[in-house]
Motif scaffolding. Sequence first.
Motif, short mmCIF file in Angstrom:
data_model
loop_
_atom_site.label_atom_id
_atom_site.label_comp_id
_atom_site.label_asym_id
_atom_site.label_seq_id
_atom_site.Cartn_x
_atom_site.Cartn_y
_atom_site.Cartn_z
N GLN A 6 11.95 37.22 4.48
CA GLN A 6 12.16 35.80 4.73
C GLN A 6 13.72 35.57 5.35
OE1 GLN A 6 11.99 34.03 0.56
NE2 GLN A 6 9.83 34.53 0.56
N ILE A 7 14.68 36.57 4.88
CA ILE A 7 15.92 36.60 5.57
C ILE A 7 15.70 36.79 7.17
CG2 ILE A 7 18.08 37.65 6.03
CD1 ILE A 7 18.20 38.15 2.81
N MET A 8 15.00 37.63 7.69
CA MET A 8 14.69 38.03 8.92
C MET A 8 14.09 36.91 9.28
SD MET A 8 15.22 40.76 10.55
CE MET A 8 14.99 42.24 9.86
N ASN A 9 13.01 36.26 8.95
CA ASN A 9 12.51 35.11 9.67
C ASN A 9 13.25 33.98 9.80
OD1 ASN A 9 10.06 36.53 9.37
ND2 ASN A 9 9.57 35.48 7.27
N LEU A 10 14.26 33.82 8.83
CA LEU A 10 15.39 32.63 9.19
C LEU A 10 16.21 32.90 10.17
CD1 LEU A 10 16.61 30.18 8.07
CD2 LEU A 10 18.03 31.50 6.44
N LEU A 11 16.69 34.43 10.17
CA LEU A 11 17.65 34.88 11.31
C LEU A 11 17.00 34.64 12.90
CD1 LEU A 11 19.48 37.63 9.70
CD2 LEU A 11 20.22 35.17 10.06
N GLY A 12 15.66 34.94 12.65
CA GLY A 12 14.90 35.04 14.04
C GLY A 12 13.95 33.92 14.20
N GLY A 13 14.17 32.97 13.69
CA GLY A 13 13.64 31.35 13.87
C GLY A 13 14.56 30.71 15.04
N GLY A 14 14.09 29.78 15.50
CA GLY A 14 14.85 29.06 16.67
C GLY A 14 16.19 28.70 16.02
N LEU A 15 16.45 27.93 14.95
CA LEU A 15 17.69 27.37 14.23
C LEU A 15 18.52 28.53 14.10
CD1 LEU A 15 16.43 24.59 12.09
CD2 LEU A 15 17.64 24.48 14.46
N GLY A 16 17.85 29.76 13.50
CA GLY A 16 18.44 30.93 12.98
C GLY A 16 19.28 31.56 14.46
N GLN A 17 18.70 31.71 15.48
CA GLN A 17 19.18 32.04 16.90
C GLN A 17 20.40 31.44 17.19
OE1 GLN A 17 16.36 34.41 19.58
NE2 GLN A 17 14.75 33.30 18.38
N LEU A 18 20.06 30.07 17.14
CA LEU A 18 21.16 29.05 17.73
C LEU A 18 22.47 29.00 16.91
CD1 LEU A 18 19.01 25.84 18.55
CD2 LEU A 18 20.20 27.40 20.05
N GLY A 19 22.16 29.15 15.68
CA GLY A 19 23.20 29.68 14.62
C GLY A 19 24.09 30.83 14.83
N GLN A 20 23.29 31.95 15.25
CA GLN A 20 24.20 33.00 15.50
C GLN A 20 24.91 33.15 16.90
OE1 GLN A 20 21.68 36.74 14.38
NE2 GLN A 20 20.11 35.14 14.34
N ILE A 21 24.16 32.20 17.86
CA ILE A 21 25.08 32.24 19.18
C ILE A 21 26.15 31.18 18.87
CG2 ILE A 21 24.53 31.19 21.31
CD1 ILE A 21 21.65 31.83 21.38
N GLY A 22 25.99 30.05 18.11
CA GLY A 22 27.40 29.33 17.89
C GLY A 22 28.30 30.04 17.07
N ALA A 23 27.85 30.78 16.09
CA ALA A 23 29.02 31.61 15.33
C ALA A 23 29.78 32.52 16.31
CB ALA A 23 28.15 32.31 14.16
N GLY A 24 28.75 33.26 17.10
CA GLY A 24 29.34 34.37 18.01
C GLY A 24 30.28 33.47 18.81
N PHE A 25 30.01 32.35 19.41
CA PHE A 25 30.87 32.00 20.33
C PHE A 25 32.39 31.40 19.73
CE2 PHE A 25 32.70 28.14 22.74
CZ PHE A 25 32.71 28.64 24.09
N GLY A 26 32.19 30.92 18.46
CA GLY A 26 33.35 30.35 17.60
C GLY A 26 34.35 31.56 17.32
N LEU A 27 33.72 32.87 16.99
CA LEU A 27 34.34 34.15 16.93
C LEU A 27 35.13 34.77 17.94
CD1 LEU A 27 32.34 35.12 13.82
CD2 LEU A 27 34.53 34.14 13.80
N GLY A 28 34.23 34.82 19.15
CA GLY A 28 34.40 35.52 20.15
C GLY A 28 34.19 35.04 21.64
N GLY A 29 34.21 33.77 21.45
CA GLY A 29 33.92 33.21 23.04
C GLY A 29 32.54 33.51 23.62
N PRO A 30 32.48 33.61 25.05
CA PRO A 30 31.38 33.75 25.41
C PRO A 30 30.74 35.33 25.12
CG PRO A 30 32.93 32.95 27.09
CD PRO A 30 33.55 33.10 25.70
N ALA A 31 31.51 36.32 25.02
CA ALA A 31 31.08 37.41 24.71
C ALA A 31 30.54 37.46 23.24
CB ALA A 31 32.46 38.54 24.57
N GLY A 32 31.01 36.92 22.22
CA GLY A 32 30.32 36.49 20.98
C GLY A 32 29.25 35.63 21.07
N ALA A 33 29.17 34.85 21.82
CA ALA A 33 27.88 34.04 22.08
C ALA A 33 26.72 35.07 22.36
CB ALA A 33 27.92 33.06 22.85
#
Length: 550
Positions: free
Chosen positions: A463-490
């Motif tokens: 279920q955690i994997m499904n959440l992270l792999g879904g559309g919103l989960g992927q967008l969340g990871q990209i956004g979090a990565g950008f906030g922490l490390g800019g383009p490289a983090g995204a």
Amino acid sequence: MKGALQNHYSKQTDTPPITLDFGGTKVEVDSSFRDLPADRQNRIVDEIALRLKNGTLSGNANPATEQNPGLWQALKDNVFGDNDPNSQNFGEKVGSALNKAGEAMTFGLIGDEAGAAADAALGIGSYDNRLQHYRQQEHVLQRDNPKTALGAELGGAVLGAMAPGGAIGTLGRGAGLLPRLAASTATGAAMGGTYGFMEGEGGFDNRMSDAKTGAKVGAAVGFAAPVVGRGVQKLADGHAARQAITKAIKGAPSSEALRAEGRAAYDAIDRANVQIQPQAFDRTRQRILNMLRQNTGFDELPGPGSLTPNSARAMEIMRQAGDRMAKEPTAALPFKSLDQMRRQAGAAAGNFANKTDQKAGMEIISGLDDLVKNLAPGDVVSGDVQALKTLIPKARDVWSRMSKSQMIDDAIEAGQNNYLSGGASGIRNQFKRILSNKKLAAKFTEAEKAAMRKVVNGSMGSQIMNLLGGGLGQLGQIGAGFGLGGPAGAAAGAVTGSLARRGSEVIASRNAEIARAMVANGKLNRLPVASESSRRAIEALMRRGAAPAN
């Protein structure tokens, strides 16, 4: 001399006797005492001191006899004990183990106090001296043989719990979690209170105080025991189910292989060339019609306006076949035609929206199956009846497994190819569709449906994997990565999201294939559950363990 002997021993002459001084009390022993090993000398000194304290010493101690006892004395000492408080022979070890088992089994009702009271009543020493003796022997058993002592206590606890009216018998079967919580709490309190009172020291007030403390501890542990037991049972059930599934999916054929096997089975049925007598068929049709009229709300009017349209249509087809054969003296009904009528009745049996039509369809199928099962040589014009009876169950089983396996194959393919949200989400939705459809779900066994529900629901990890792999989960990871490390983090967030999506698809596809393999093999109707004996024993031992904890 060494140890205790140095405090009590004084040599008088080079010949007997030897005098030992015990706080002003003189005791003479044989001169051979001098030649004994130091540990044996100390044991004799301790025994003399104990006898002096108990008032049971009569005459002089004879270490020579202690050193070289006769056969009867050795047998007596090993069976009944030798009164040495700091060691145990075989008989004393067995007695102490039985004493601990009795206390554990009866929560102190049978044990050192009961034994001391019995000895006092029989004139074998005073109550206090015998109680001290029994408790000293238990201490020696725990010190010198800790495994034996633990085994005796646990064994007594288990036997007490399993006895008629014990905790396992009264709390182990049939009840749900809430009733078991209430009963276990009360039982734990009673066990703890009883043990606290019986094992307490001093007068009545002190024992009652110990009983109250024991009851509180016992109630708390008793409340927790069913929760722990339920967790243990879930783990055991899961293990049993996984083992059964592993066996059930081994060597599963593909849908195509099942289709080929089913066709071969029906070809063999056709080669049996069974032709049924018109009279036998007509008797069966009339028997089915009478059963429908008596046991169901069957509406004989065929067509859309009928209250039972599918079953009425099946009976109409059977009536028309009978009328045609009645006009031809040499006519017969091929088994293939009978099987087609059964399939027509299957449409009624699967009509979950119309319970009356469904019941009528099931009655028709049952009647046609009885005809085949009871076919006699006089009921057929030609063909191998025994071959038909052997082949038809296998052919129907294979075809049923093939149709279900193909349904799952189609669901997997549709889920992987037709969903923008990803293959994992698509597979879960397709399986959910099958399970939500009563007609489709009825084709599967309980074990098969459990495997399909696992595809839909998954485990906590999936279920955690499904959440992270879904559309919103992927967008969340990209956004979090950008906030922490800019383009490289995204970019890193995009990679982790993609990996999570791929992992989710792998898990969903694997679980879906397990469900398909179970269906294809058809070896498992219900998932097994583990025996409840482990849960009951653990709960009983937890309640028992609360008693000496206070």
